[in-house]
Design an enzyme around this catalytic site. Structure first.
Site, PDB file in Angstrom:
ATOM      1  N   LYS A  80       1.725   2.229  -5.094  1.00 27.30           N
ATOM      2  CA  LYS A  80       2.265   1.704  -6.363  1.00 27.30           C
ATOM      3  C   LYS A  80       1.336   2.004  -7.537  1.00 27.30           C
ATOM      4  O   LYS A  80       1.770   2.412  -8.608  1.00 27.30           O
ATOM      5  CB  LYS A  80       2.482   0.185  -6.245  1.00 27.30           C
ATOM      6  CG  LYS A  80       3.459  -0.211  -5.146  1.00 27.30           C
ATOM      7  CD  LYS A  80       3.539  -1.713  -4.965  1.00 27.30           C
ATOM      8  CE  LYS A  80       2.309  -2.351  -4.393  1.00 27.30           C
ATOM      9  NZ  LYS A  80       1.995  -1.974  -2.992  1.00 27.30           N
ATOM     10  N   GLN A  83       1.826  -6.040  -3.304  1.00 31.97           N
ATOM     11  CA  GLN A  83       2.291  -6.185  -1.919  1.00 31.97           C
ATOM     12  C   GLN A  83       3.560  -5.344  -1.725  1.00 31.97           C
ATOM     13  O   GLN A  83       3.746  -4.377  -2.433  1.00 31.97           O
ATOM     14  CB  GLN A  83       2.551  -7.670  -1.563  1.00 31.97           C
ATOM     15  CG  GLN A  83       1.290  -8.504  -1.442  1.00 31.97           C
ATOM     16  CD  GLN A  83       0.686  -8.901  -2.779  1.00 31.97           C
ATOM     17  OE1 GLN A  83       1.343  -9.509  -3.575  1.00 31.97           O
ATOM     18  NE2 GLN A  83      -0.571  -8.582  -2.993  1.00 31.97           N
ATOM     19  N   ASP A  94       0.804  -1.232   0.000  1.00 26.02           N
ATOM     20  CA  ASP A  94       0.000   0.000   0.000  1.00 26.02           C
ATOM     21  C   ASP A  94       0.833   1.275   0.000  1.00 26.02           C
ATOM     22  O   ASP A  94       0.427   2.301   0.532  1.00 26.02           O
ATOM     23  CB  ASP A  94      -0.967   0.018   1.211  1.00 26.02           C
ATOM     24  CG  ASP A  94      -1.851  -1.212   1.226  1.00 26.02           C
ATOM     25  OD1 ASP A  94      -2.193  -1.702   0.140  1.00 26.02           O
ATOM     26  OD2 ASP A  94      -2.192  -1.679   2.326  1.00 26.02           O
ATOM     27  N   GLY A 127      -4.643  -4.254  -3.783  1.00 29.51           N
ATOM     28  CA  GLY A 127      -5.654  -3.217  -4.028  1.00 29.51           C
ATOM     29  C   GLY A 127      -4.894  -1.963  -4.403  1.00 29.51           C
ATOM     30  O   GLY A 127      -4.252  -1.356  -3.552  1.00 29.51           O
ATOM     31  N   HIS A 128      -4.880  -1.626  -5.674  1.00 27.46           N
ATOM     32  CA  HIS A 128      -4.113  -0.482  -6.167  1.00 27.46           C
ATOM     33  C   HIS A 128      -5.068   0.640  -6.552  1.00 27.46           C
ATOM     34  O   HIS A 128      -5.892   0.479  -7.449  1.00 27.46           O
ATOM     35  CB  HIS A 128      -3.236  -0.900  -7.357  1.00 27.46           C
ATOM     36  CG  HIS A 128      -2.186  -1.903  -6.981  1.00 27.46           C
ATOM     37  ND1 HIS A 128      -1.274  -2.425  -7.862  1.00 27.46           N
ATOM     38  CD2 HIS A 128      -1.906  -2.470  -5.780  1.00 27.46           C
ATOM     39  CE1 HIS A 128      -0.480  -3.271  -7.217  1.00 27.46           C
ATOM     40  NE2 HIS A 128      -0.848  -3.323  -5.956  1.00 27.46           N
TER      41      HIS A 128
HETATM   42  P1  GDP Z   1      -0.874   0.377  -3.512  1.00 26.36           P
HETATM   43  O1  GDP Z   1      -1.461  -0.909  -3.064  1.00 26.36           O
HETATM   44  O2  GDP Z   1       0.597   0.455  -3.284  1.00 26.36           O
HETATM   45  O3  GDP Z   1      -1.230   0.747  -4.931  1.00 26.36           O
HETATM   46  O4  GDP Z   1      -1.513   1.515  -2.571  1.00 26.36           O
HETATM   47  P2  GDP Z   1      -3.060   1.605  -2.100  1.00 26.36           P
HETATM   48  O5  GDP Z   1      -3.871   2.095  -3.230  1.00 26.36           O
HETATM   49  O6  GDP Z   1      -3.491   0.369  -1.425  1.00 26.36           O
HETATM   50  O7  GDP Z   1      -2.931   2.672  -0.949  1.00 26.36           O
HETATM   51  C1  GDP Z   1      -2.429   3.947  -1.172  1.00 26.36           C
HETATM   52  C2  GDP Z   1      -3.511   4.957  -0.738  1.00 26.36           C
HETATM   53  O8  GDP Z   1      -2.932   6.238  -0.639  1.00 26.36           O
HETATM   54  C3  GDP Z   1      -4.631   5.104  -1.753  1.00 26.36           C
HETATM   55  O9  GDP Z   1      -5.802   5.456  -1.082  1.00 26.36           O
HETATM   56  C4  GDP Z   1      -4.145   6.252  -2.636  1.00 26.36           C
HETATM   57  O10 GDP Z   1      -5.225   6.945  -3.265  1.00 26.36           O
HETATM   58  C5  GDP Z   1      -3.485   7.118  -1.612  1.00 26.36           C
HETATM   59  N1  GDP Z   1      -2.334   7.910  -2.085  1.00 26.36           N
HETATM   60  C6  GDP Z   1      -1.367   7.584  -2.988  1.00 26.36           C
HETATM   61  N2  GDP Z   1      -0.439   8.546  -3.045  1.00 26.36           N
HETATM   62  C7  GDP Z   1      -0.806   9.498  -2.167  1.00 26.36           C
HETATM   63  C8  GDP Z   1      -0.219  10.725  -1.734  1.00 26.36           C
HETATM   64  O11 GDP Z   1       0.831  11.156  -2.172  1.00 26.36           O
HETATM   65  N3  GDP Z   1      -0.900  11.429  -0.759  1.00 26.36           N
HETATM   66  C9  GDP Z   1      -2.069  10.987  -0.228  1.00 26.36           C
HETATM   67  N4  GDP Z   1      -2.640  11.731   0.704  1.00 26.36           N
HETATM   68  N5  GDP Z   1      -2.631   9.844  -0.602  1.00 26.36           N
HETATM   69  C10 GDP Z   1      -2.009   9.089  -1.552  1.00 26.36           C
HETATM   70  P1  IMO Z   2      -0.970  -4.143  -2.282  1.00 27.25           P
HETATM   71  O1  IMO Z   2      -0.548  -4.661  -3.639  1.00 27.25           O
HETATM   72  C1  IMO Z   2      -0.904  -4.638   2.045  1.00 27.25           C
HETATM   73  C2  IMO Z   2      -0.929  -8.725   3.602  1.00 27.25           C
HETATM   74  C3  IMO Z   2      -2.164  -9.182   4.321  1.00 27.25           C
HETATM   75  C4  IMO Z   2      -1.562 -10.194   5.272  1.00 27.25           C
HETATM   76  C5  IMO Z   2      -0.466 -10.831   4.451  1.00 27.25           C
HETATM   77  C6  IMO Z   2      -0.870 -12.127   3.775  1.00 27.25           C
HETATM   78  O2  IMO Z   2      -2.270  -3.446  -2.288  1.00 27.25           O
HETATM   79  O3  IMO Z   2       0.133  -3.366  -1.649  1.00 27.25           O
HETATM   80  P2  IMO Z   2      -2.478 -12.828   1.795  1.00 27.25           P
HETATM   81  O4  IMO Z   2      -3.842 -12.363   1.398  1.00 27.25           O
HETATM   82  O5  IMO Z   2      -1.444 -12.600   0.751  1.00 27.25           O
HETATM   83  O6  IMO Z   2      -2.506 -14.238   2.303  1.00 27.25           O
HETATM   84  O7  IMO Z   2      -2.074 -11.928   3.070  1.00 27.25           O
HETATM   85  O8  IMO Z   2      -0.126  -9.879   3.465  1.00 27.25           O
HETATM   86  N1  IMO Z   2      -1.172  -8.205   2.222  1.00 27.25           N
HETATM   87  C7  IMO Z   2      -1.121  -6.911   1.902  1.00 27.25           C
HETATM   88  N2  IMO Z   2      -0.923  -5.823   2.674  1.00 27.25           N
HETATM   89  N3  IMO Z   2      -1.044  -4.506   0.715  1.00 27.25           N
HETATM   90  C8  IMO Z   2      -1.212  -5.584  -0.085  1.00 27.25           C
HETATM   91  O9  IMO Z   2      -1.220  -5.493  -1.436  1.00 27.25           O
HETATM   92  C9  IMO Z   2      -1.296  -6.857   0.513  1.00 27.25           C
HETATM   93  N4  IMO Z   2      -1.486  -8.117   0.038  1.00 27.25           N
HETATM   94  C10 IMO Z   2      -1.395  -8.920   1.106  1.00 27.25           C
HETATM   95  O10 IMO Z   2      -2.795  -8.126   4.988  1.00 27.25           O
HETATM   96  O11 IMO Z   2      -0.958  -9.524   6.350  1.00 27.25           O
HETATM   97 MG    MG Z   3      -2.943  -1.603  -1.762  1.00 29.29          MG
END
Ligand code: GDP
Ligand code: IMO
Ligand code: MG
Length: 422
Positions: A16, A223, A13, A40-41
């Site tokens: 990416k 991840q 998270d 979840g991107h």
């Molecule tokens: P990913 O899994 O690495 O793609 O990241 P996620 O989407 O799970 O989580 C990142 C969260 O931060 C999302 O809600 C994005 O919309 C938000 N986000 C990304 N970059 C920024 C930033 O520079 N500032 C803020 N405030 N939010 C951001």
């Molecule tokens: P993105 O791509 C954050 C964590 C889960 C758990 C562990 C194992 O959005 O960054 P799994 O479902 O793979 O058996 O879970 O890994 N986990 C993540 N945490 N971002 C993710 O993906 C994750 N995918 C799995 O919360 O601790």
């Molecule tokens: Mg994510």
């Protein structure tokens, strides 16, 4: 060298999806190489928000092709829901989204096994997203799995039944789990028809031919490196190689093809699920980070654990990935903090160290912090590095110096355009 890689340097998270979406227009193909719908991107642009789980984050750039590589595990139900959302938004994908035939399928019983296994672990649970990731990769390495290409084969239903039966017998060792298998199976079979209509390719030929033609490829990690099956905080990890080495196995390309390795880190740190997190804050400051950063899971909605950036941890993931540049995201979340801390080392059994210990899960690790002055002002409308408040610039310089790698971009908000190229 024509494959650049974007991956997370923490526990996932890191943002990416946003960075891949931003950079995708500079590439011909965006490819996911590992993980599955546990990811979840989040992408935000033109006032809209999308969360992608299986589909690469280049899909909203109309000229780009997107490949779901063989290292990914696919749940047809999730994929078909993602495609519905693209259709609703008027995004074309029919001639731009490719799936490697060698990608493995997540069966409904994989999800059921995931749930049963987590339940049985009690306090020791991983905190899995319960998407069936672990059991699917177990069947892959155990040589029992079903692959996307198998759905076109005559004996598919027989093989499905055999694998399901195996899962049902395994499930007998667990207490019953609340799961409507019949309903899930019906949805799964329906979703297979959606999958059948997509462009299935021999991903390794597809990518290597593109490379020969001089195409530029961006590999999108899921991840984070601390969730890597080998180098993460085992057993509190996911079941794939999330590090740059996973690009080679997950897409079928040679290491010599890898160019830039772009590591993403938040300006602080989060983790969702169980397991060690040395710089975690259990106090009001942690809660403030969660509130300011909107730190709730994009896949499960769970609150993310929050803490300060951890420099020894980042040095470790920079090392195992060969990171060539860093993108720092969510720096705006720190706007309101009068003081920002950075973890610079650990105290374990009275000894100081900057190395992550082998038994990280069993140690009482006390973080050592260094304080930095906050900037206490909004970064709204700032588009150049020079225009950042001095304290924000100093924080970035400090991180660069500590990590020995340049910060090439700084993200100041969730929207696509909120990115400073340094
Ligand atoms: P990913 O899994 O690495 O793609 O990241 P996620 O989407 O799970 O989580 C990142 C969260 O931060 C999302 O809600 C994005 O919309 C938000 N986000 C990304 N970059 C920024 C930033 O520079 N500032 C803020 N405030 N939010 C951001
Ligand atoms: P993105 O791509 C954050 C964590 C889960 C758990 C562990 C194992 O959005 O960054 P799994 O479902 O793979 O058996 O879970 O890994 N986990 C993540 N945490 N971002 C993710 O993906 C994750 N995918 C799995 O919360 O601790
Ligand atoms: Mg994510």
């Amino acid at each position: 060298m024509a494959i650049d890689v974007i991956l997370g340097l923490q526990w996932g998270d890191e943002g990416k999806g946003k960075i891949v979406d931003y950079l995708a227009s500079d590439y011909d193909i965006v490819a996911r190489f590992q993980g599955g719908p546990n990811a979840g991107h989040t992408l935000k642009f033109d006032g809209k928000k999308f969360v992608l789980h299986t589909i690469p984050s280049g899909i909203f750039r109309p000229a780009q092709k997107n490949l779901i590589g063989n290292g990914v595990v696919i749940d047809p139900i999730t994929l078909s829901k993602e495609l519905d959302k693209l259709r609703d938004a008027g995004v074309s994908f029919a001639d731009r989204l490719f799936i490697s035939k060698k990608a493995h399928l997540i069966l409904p019983t994989h999800r059921l096994l995931d749930a049963a296994s987590e339940n049985a672990k009690g306090k020791a649970k991983i905190g899995s997203t319960l998407k069936g990731i672990g059991p699917t990769y177990m069947d892959k390495t155990g040589r029992n799995g079903l692959r996307v290409g198998d759905i076109a084969r005559a004996n598919f239903m027989e093989r499905y039944q055999a694998l399901k039966d195996k899962h049902l017998s395994l499930l007998e060792i667990y207490p019953p789990t609340d799961f409507d298998l019949e309903a899930e199976e019906a949805r799964w079979m329906e979703s297979l028809n959606v999958l059948r209509q997509l462009l299935m390719v021999d991903g390794e030929y597809y990518i290597n031919e593109a490379l020969k033609e001089g195409k530029k490829i961006l590999a999108e990690g899921a991840q984070g490196s601390m969730l890597d099956i080998d180098y993460g905080t085992y057993p509190f990890v996911t079941s794939s190689n999330t590090i740059s080495a996973g690009v080679c196995t997950g897409l079928g390309v040679a290491p010599s093809q890898i160019g830039e390795v772009i590591g993403i880190t938040k300006a602080y740190c989060t983790r969702v699920g169980s397991g060690p997190f040395p710089t975690e804050l259990h106090d009001e400051t942690g809660e403030r980070l969660r509130a300011e950063g909107g730190e709730f899971g994009a896949t499960t909605g769970r609150p993310r654990r929050c803490g300060w950036i951890d420099l020894p941890q980042l040095r470790y993931t920079i090392m195992v990935n060969g990171v060539t540049q860093i993108v720092m995201t969510k720096i705006d979340v720190l706007n309101a903090f009068e003081e920002i801390q950075a973890g610079v080392g650990y105290r374990i059994d009275g000894q100081q160290t900057q190395l992550l210990p082998y038994d990280i899960c069993d140690q009482d690790i006390q973080p050592i912090f260094e304080a930095h002055k906050g900037w206490e002002t909004t970064l709204e409308n700032i588009t150049t590095f020079e225009a950042l408040p001095q304290a924000a610039k100093d924080y970035v310089y400090y991180i660069e110096e500590q990590l020995g790698v340049k910060v090439s971009m700084i993200s100041t908000g969730p929207e696509r355009e909120k990115l400073i190229v340094k």
